[in-house]
Design a protein around this motif. Structure first.
Motif, mmCIF file in Angstrom:
data_model
loop_
_atom_site.group_PDB
_atom_site.id
_atom_site.type_symbol
_atom_site.label_atom_id
_atom_site.label_comp_id
_atom_site.label_asym_id
_atom_site.label_seq_id
_atom_site.Cartn_x
_atom_site.Cartn_y
_atom_site.Cartn_z
ATOM 1 N N THR A 123 -17.813 -0.951 -20.082
ATOM 2 C CA THR A 123 -18.275 -1.132 -18.710
ATOM 3 C C THR A 123 -19.236 -0.007 -18.360
ATOM 4 O OG1 THR A 123 -17.602 -1.163 -16.390
ATOM 5 C CG2 THR A 123 -16.267 0.177 -17.853
ATOM 6 N N LEU A 154 -11.311 2.866 -20.845
ATOM 7 C CA LEU A 154 -12.670 2.380 -20.585
ATOM 8 C C LEU A 154 -13.678 3.077 -21.482
ATOM 9 C CD1 LEU A 154 -12.551 2.435 -16.668
ATOM 10 C CD2 LEU A 154 -12.155 0.472 -18.171
ATOM 11 N N VAL A 162 -8.709 -2.062 -14.692
ATOM 12 C CA VAL A 162 -9.203 -2.366 -16.040
ATOM 13 C C VAL A 162 -9.325 -3.881 -16.226
ATOM 14 C CG1 VAL A 162 -8.679 -2.207 -18.511
ATOM 15 C CG2 VAL A 162 -8.349 -0.211 -17.030
#
Lengths: 120, 454
Positions: free
Chosen positions: B39, B63, B379
């Motif tokens: 991301t 992440l 998430v």
């Protein structure tokens, strides 16, 4: 805690005894264990006489372990409150007893190695 | 113990008795960690206390490519569950001190200044120096403010003198509180305790400290000539009914004098007097007549006291428009869904820790259970899925009842007891093993949580 990592368990022990003392104890315990295994392999038998003397030290080891744990945790025997407390305390005493017995047996074997089977 | 150790429903617990009997840890089978989610989201976390730090470290693991910024001007990290132990002379102030920067992993950018404003419409945080931080997601973990000014006549420089303590204020004040308590218990006299009427962090702490002071008076042979007064802000000692009854029993056994509906308004250090407001009360008699007792002011003299002020959301949160409008209006807690901890009006805002406007859980134990919930929802959203984790209000209070014994009280939103070790460690029994957890096993598990191992 959802997962117990070995690292966290070590951290708990470091907290209990302090980092230096904990690792010193780990090293000492490892040395004694190795020495114990060494004398067993070297002598190829267990000496009943040495084992008897080692057993006589067991109560001392039990009491010492309990006193040590109470000291590092700011507690006293009167704080023992329920069955689980007694189980934990007996576990501590048992560990102290066995630990000292192994130490005494190993020390005797190292200091006065059996020369012949008549000594055993 | 505080963040202790509630397994998931499928948890297979085992009871580990460590040499020394100190560690008892519930273990869940290790689950394979999913691949990091890619991301480019900008995530801003306000506050680098227990909640913000644990959250940041978790997100860096989960992440890849996210820009994670944590905003906190405080250089020191305080292990707050240790304050009671410091104020009881069992640990030095340094036991609770570390550096904020030591806990943050490399993937986290730390802006070492306080947040001055939050604009949830524009999705911008402005720092004290005027820097603008644009965010896609905001995690509010500011903790709470101790409103010392609300206690008239009190200031933090009084702590440690004239029998005045304030162990919530910080490591140094906790140590100063111990000096005052130590001096008091040498002589005896009137010890005065209580709690504020606002929501507060660790509602068991005022009770623990009452028990500890009683214990020292007994150990020093001064209990007979002393009086212990506990001023409750309402008609109870603890919000969970079954725990309340147990604590009342112990209060009776120890001869404590409980005063109900007393709200601390001021302290006079010179005359060693505490001032209280007792609100109007109404009593219904059997014959149907109603007796009204008007509001009044009450003064209680003390030789030793532990001041705990009202507690509120920090100003930056209260002015952001993110607070509840119709609940806790004088306190300003964050308006989050109690289960998902997502803001009820701004879906890209989450709350974790003391700042959350939920009925329970201003403890480190709650942080441990809230962090994975926020992580799951955030998430999942970044991965194009929907999160499923729910926070049930779990919190925990190792209620010290004397040096060497505690009750491991754990409960949820519904006031259900949720023991980590059912059948092994009884929650309402004063046990040595529960003391060991508070005194020894708690800090390592807290530290593990900070590193993101919740």
């Amino acid at each position: 805690m959802k997962e117990l990592s070995f690292e966290t368990l070590l951290a708990v022990f470091e907290e209990i005894f302090g980092k230096g003392l904990f690792w010193a104890m780990v090293v000492i315990a490892a040395i004694i264990t190795v020495a114990y295994l060494y004398v067993l392999v070297r002598d190829r038998h267990m000496s009943a006489r040495k084992f008897l003397l080692a057993q006589l030290f067991m109560p001392l080891g039990a009491v010492a372990a309990v006193m040590f744990v109470l000291w590092v945790t700011n507690s006293a025997l009167v704080d023992i409150g329920g069955p689980v407390d007694w189980i934990v305390l007996l576990g501590v005493a048992g560990a102290g007893a066995v630990g000292l017995a192994i130490l005494v047996y190993t020390a005797q074997s190292l200091l006065r190695p059996a020369r012949d089977s008549s000594e055993s | 113990m505080e963040q202790f150790l509630k397994g998931e429903t499928s948890r297979r617990g085992f009871f580990g008795l460590a040499a020394g009997g100190a560690a008892a840890l519930a273990v869940a089978p290790g689950t394979a960690r999913a691949e990091p989610v890619r991301t480019s989201a900008r995530i801003v976390i306000l506050g680098a206390g227990a909640a913000g730090t644990a959250m940041a470290n978790r997100l860096t693991e989960r992440l890849e490519g996210a820009r994670i910024t944590i905003v906190d001007g405080r250089q020191e990290h305080w292990y707050q569950p240790g304050f009671t132990l410091v104020a009881a002379g069992l640990k030095p102030a340094s036991y609770t001190l570390s550096a904020t920067g030591d806990w943050l992993s490399d993937g986290v950018e730390w802006v070492a200044e306080h947040a001055a404003a939050i604009d949830p419409e524009a999705q911008v945080v402005t720092t004290a120096s005027g820097s603008r931080l644009d965010y896609d997601y905001l995690i509010v973990a500011t903790g709470l403010s101790l409103d010392w000014d609300a206690v008239e006549g009190f200031s933090l420089d009084q702590v440690g003198q004239n029998g005045i303590g304030a162990l919530y204020a910080g490591p140094e004040q906790a140590a100063a509180t111990w000096r005052a308590m130590d001096a008091f218990t040498e002589k005896g006299g009137v010890a005065l305790f209580g709690r504020p009427e606002t929501e507060m962090k660790c509602a068991g702490a005022p009770l623990k400290y009452t028990f500890l002071t009683d214990d020292y008076l007994r150990r020093k042979g001064r209990r007979e000539e002393s009086q212990i007064i506990y001023t409750a802000h309402n008609a109870g000692l603890f919000a969970v009914p079954v725990v309340n009854e147990k604590v009342k029993l112990i209060f009776d056994e120890r001869g404590f004098d409980a005063r109900w509906s007393h709200v601390l308004t001021g302290i006079d250090a010179g005359t060693r007097t505490a001032h209280y407001r007792v609100p109007e009360s109404r009593a219904l008699a059997a014959d149907g007549t109603v007796t009204v007792t008007p509001a009044r002011e009450v003064k209680i003299g003390f030789d030793f006291t532990n001041v705990i002020p009202p507690q509120r959301a920090p100003q930056v949160v209260r002015e952001s428009g993110l607070s509840w409008a119709d609940r806790w209006v004088d306190q300003g807690w964050l308006e989050v869904d109690p289960g998902t901890l997502r803001h009820r009006r701004y879906a890209n805002v989450f709350g974790v820790g003391d700042i959350n406007g939920v009925p329970k859980g201003k403890t480190a134990a709650s942080v441990k259970w809230q962090v994975p919930v926020v992580e799951d929802h955030l998430v999942a959203e970044l991965d194009g899925r929907e999160g499923s984790a729910i926070y049930n209000g779990y919190t925990s209070c190792p209620m010290i009842t004397r040096i060497g014994r505690a009750m491991l009280v754990e409960f949820d939103y519904e006031n259900r007891l949720t023991p980590s070790f059912p059948g092994v460690i009884a929650p309402l029994e004063e046990l040595w093993i529960s003391w060991l957890m508070k005194e020894i096993a708690l800090k390592p598990t807290y530290n593990a949580m900070l590193r993101g191992k919740v």
